[in-house]
Design a protein around this motif. Structure first.
Motif, mmCIF file in Angstrom:
data_model
loop_
_atom_site.group_PDB
_atom_site.id
_atom_site.type_symbol
_atom_site.label_atom_id
_atom_site.label_comp_id
_atom_site.label_asym_id
_atom_site.label_seq_id
_atom_site.Cartn_x
_atom_site.Cartn_y
_atom_site.Cartn_z
ATOM 1 N N CYS A 34 0.797 -1.236 0.000
ATOM 2 C CA CYS A 34 0.000 0.000 0.000
ATOM 3 C C CYS A 34 0.828 1.284 0.000
ATOM 4 C CB CYS A 34 -0.999 0.044 1.157
ATOM 5 S SG CYS A 34 -2.182 -1.301 1.084
ATOM 6 N N GLU A 35 2.141 1.199 0.030
ATOM 7 C CA GLU A 35 2.949 2.418 -0.038
ATOM 8 C C GLU A 35 3.026 2.830 -1.506
ATOM 9 O OE1 GLU A 35 6.521 2.901 2.202
ATOM 10 O OE2 GLU A 35 5.752 1.646 3.820
ATOM 11 N N ASP A 36 1.993 3.514 -1.947
ATOM 12 C CA ASP A 36 1.826 3.881 -3.348
ATOM 13 C C ASP A 36 2.178 5.349 -3.550
ATOM 14 O OD1 ASP A 36 0.744 1.300 -3.540
ATOM 15 O OD2 ASP A 36 -1.269 2.054 -3.169
ATOM 16 N N HIS A 37 2.834 5.628 -4.671
ATOM 17 C CA HIS A 37 3.204 6.991 -5.026
ATOM 18 C C HIS A 37 2.503 7.358 -6.325
ATOM 19 C CE1 HIS A 37 6.134 6.036 -2.068
ATOM 20 N NE2 HIS A 37 7.053 6.902 -2.416
ATOM 21 N N CYS A 38 2.250 8.645 -6.495
ATOM 22 C CA CYS A 38 1.623 9.151 -7.707
ATOM 23 C C CYS A 38 2.590 10.128 -8.365
ATOM 24 C CB CYS A 38 0.313 9.849 -7.357
ATOM 25 S SG CYS A 38 -0.529 10.552 -8.783
ATOM 26 N N ILE A 39 2.719 10.017 -9.669
ATOM 27 C CA ILE A 39 3.558 10.917 -10.449
ATOM 28 C C ILE A 39 2.639 11.673 -11.397
ATOM 29 C CG2 ILE A 39 5.455 11.092 -12.098
ATOM 30 C CD1 ILE A 39 5.121 7.989 -10.032
ATOM 31 N N LEU A 40 2.612 12.980 -11.257
ATOM 32 C CA LEU A 40 1.809 13.814 -12.142
ATOM 33 C C LEU A 40 2.730 14.342 -13.229
ATOM 34 C CD1 LEU A 40 -0.065 15.820 -9.371
ATOM 35 C CD2 LEU A 40 -0.900 13.839 -10.620
ATOM 36 N N GLN A 41 2.516 13.888 -14.468
ATOM 37 C CA GLN A 41 3.392 14.267 -15.581
ATOM 38 C C GLN A 41 2.721 15.332 -16.441
ATOM 39 O OE1 GLN A 41 4.111 11.304 -18.614
ATOM 40 N NE2 GLN A 41 6.212 12.018 -18.880
ATOM 41 N N HIS A 42 3.392 16.455 -16.560
ATOM 42 C CA HIS A 42 2.905 17.556 -17.385
ATOM 43 C C HIS A 42 3.406 17.357 -18.814
ATOM 44 C CE1 HIS A 42 2.309 21.708 -18.803
ATOM 45 N NE2 HIS A 42 1.415 21.793 -17.829
ATOM 46 N N SER A 43 2.757 17.983 -19.777
ATOM 47 C CA SER A 43 3.166 17.846 -21.178
ATOM 48 C C SER A 43 4.557 18.441 -21.431
ATOM 49 C CB SER A 43 2.136 18.508 -22.090
ATOM 50 O OG SER A 43 2.020 19.878 -21.762
ATOM 51 N N ASN A 44 5.045 19.297 -20.540
ATOM 52 C CA ASN A 44 6.384 19.862 -20.708
ATOM 53 C C ASN A 44 7.459 18.985 -20.063
ATOM 54 O OD1 ASN A 44 6.135 20.322 -17.985
ATOM 55 N ND2 ASN A 44 6.197 22.547 -18.118
ATOM 56 N N ARG A 45 7.138 17.747 -19.704
ATOM 57 C CA ARG A 45 8.002 16.727 -19.120
ATOM 58 C C ARG A 45 8.145 16.828 -17.613
ATOM 59 N NH1 ARG A 45 13.586 17.248 -22.008
ATOM 60 N NH2 ARG A 45 13.604 18.544 -20.200
ATOM 61 N N LEU A 46 7.793 17.933 -16.993
ATOM 62 C CA LEU A 46 7.931 18.040 -15.545
ATOM 63 C C LEU A 46 7.075 16.982 -14.861
ATOM 64 C CD1 LEU A 46 7.810 21.853 -14.760
ATOM 65 C CD2 LEU A 46 9.778 20.342 -14.700
ATOM 66 N N CYS A 47 7.622 16.382 -13.815
ATOM 67 C CA CYS A 47 6.899 15.365 -13.052
ATOM 68 C C CYS A 47 6.836 15.787 -11.592
ATOM 69 C CB CYS A 47 7.601 14.020 -13.163
ATOM 70 S SG CYS A 47 7.565 13.332 -14.826
ATOM 71 N N VAL A 48 5.637 15.818 -11.054
ATOM 72 C CA VAL A 48 5.413 16.179 -9.665
ATOM 73 C C VAL A 48 5.183 14.887 -8.887
ATOM 74 C CG1 VAL A 48 3.967 17.489 -8.069
ATOM 75 C CG2 VAL A 48 4.375 18.364 -10.382
ATOM 76 N N ILE A 49 6.005 14.662 -7.866
ATOM 77 C CA ILE A 49 5.901 13.446 -7.057
ATOM 78 C C ILE A 49 4.990 13.731 -5.868
ATOM 79 C CG2 ILE A 49 7.194 11.652 -5.832
ATOM 80 C CD1 ILE A 49 7.954 12.035 -8.861
ATOM 81 N N THR A 50 3.970 12.895 -5.725
ATOM 82 C CA THR A 50 3.002 13.049 -4.634
ATOM 83 C C THR A 50 2.714 11.671 -4.039
ATOM 84 O OG1 THR A 50 1.032 12.714 -5.992
ATOM 85 C CG2 THR A 50 1.894 14.955 -5.879
#
Length: 182
Positions: A34-50
């Motif tokens: 259950c230790e799950d991470h989410c990566i939000l990937q923008h079209s400009n390649r930036l990735c936000v780790i949450t």
């Protein structure tokens, strides 16, 4: 009648996150259930780790005691300084590089990993002052870090990640397994 129709479209408008970012997931990091991470990937390649909404920190009404970006004696993510258009000077992180450690009030400690390879652009220092942001707004103000993958790797970083549908399938299988008696 026009006012009613306009109200309906406003209610169904997607959030900024859903509109501009693609959600990717990494489930059960390093074999920790259950230790799950989410990566939000923008079209400009930036990735936000949450944190994914299923992460234990966001479950069971936990509260956060401490967030520490000091990974080891010689490595602090807070010392990360980038400059210029090409973001020189940022720390390079690999898939399983620790970004921070979060300690809950029950003394449970969780390590948050980068999940992707790239240059660390920034860590969210505002969650150090206000850890409740991580609990209340994990996808916006409570993000962990921002990473920029190498241009040539930007298309392949998602190979080891799960799409939203794949992740939801794993989560539903977990809940079925938990509800069955052993």
């Amino acid at each position: 009648m026009d006012c009613l129709e306009q109200k309906d479209t406003e209610a169904t408008a997607p959030s900024v996150i859903d509109r501009y970012y693609t959600r990717w997931y990494r489930a059960d990091i390093k074999g920790n259930p259950c230790e799950d991470h989410c990566i939000l990937q923008h079209s400009n390649r930036l990735c936000v780790i949450t944190l994914a909404e299923t992460h234990p920190i966001l479950q069971d009404g936990r509260s956060i005691k401490k967030i520490n970006y000091q990974i080891s004696d010689g490595c602090s993510r807070l010392n990360n300084k980038v400059s210029g258009k090409s973001k020189r000077g940022g720390q390079f992180v690999t898939d399983f590089a620790p970004l921070c450690r979060i300690t809950c009030t029950d003394e449970t400690e969780y390590t948050i990993y980068s999940c992707i390879r790239g240059r660390l652009l920034e860590v969210n220092e505002s969650i150090l002052k206000n850890p409740s942001l991580l609990l209340k707004k994990p996808f916006t103000d409570g993000y962990i870090a921002v990473i920029l993958p190498k241009f040539e790797e930007s298309k392949t970083i998602t190979e080891n990640l799960l799409s939203r549908e794949e992740f939801e399938s794993i989560v539903s299988k977990r809940s079925v397994a938990e509800s069955q008696p052993s």
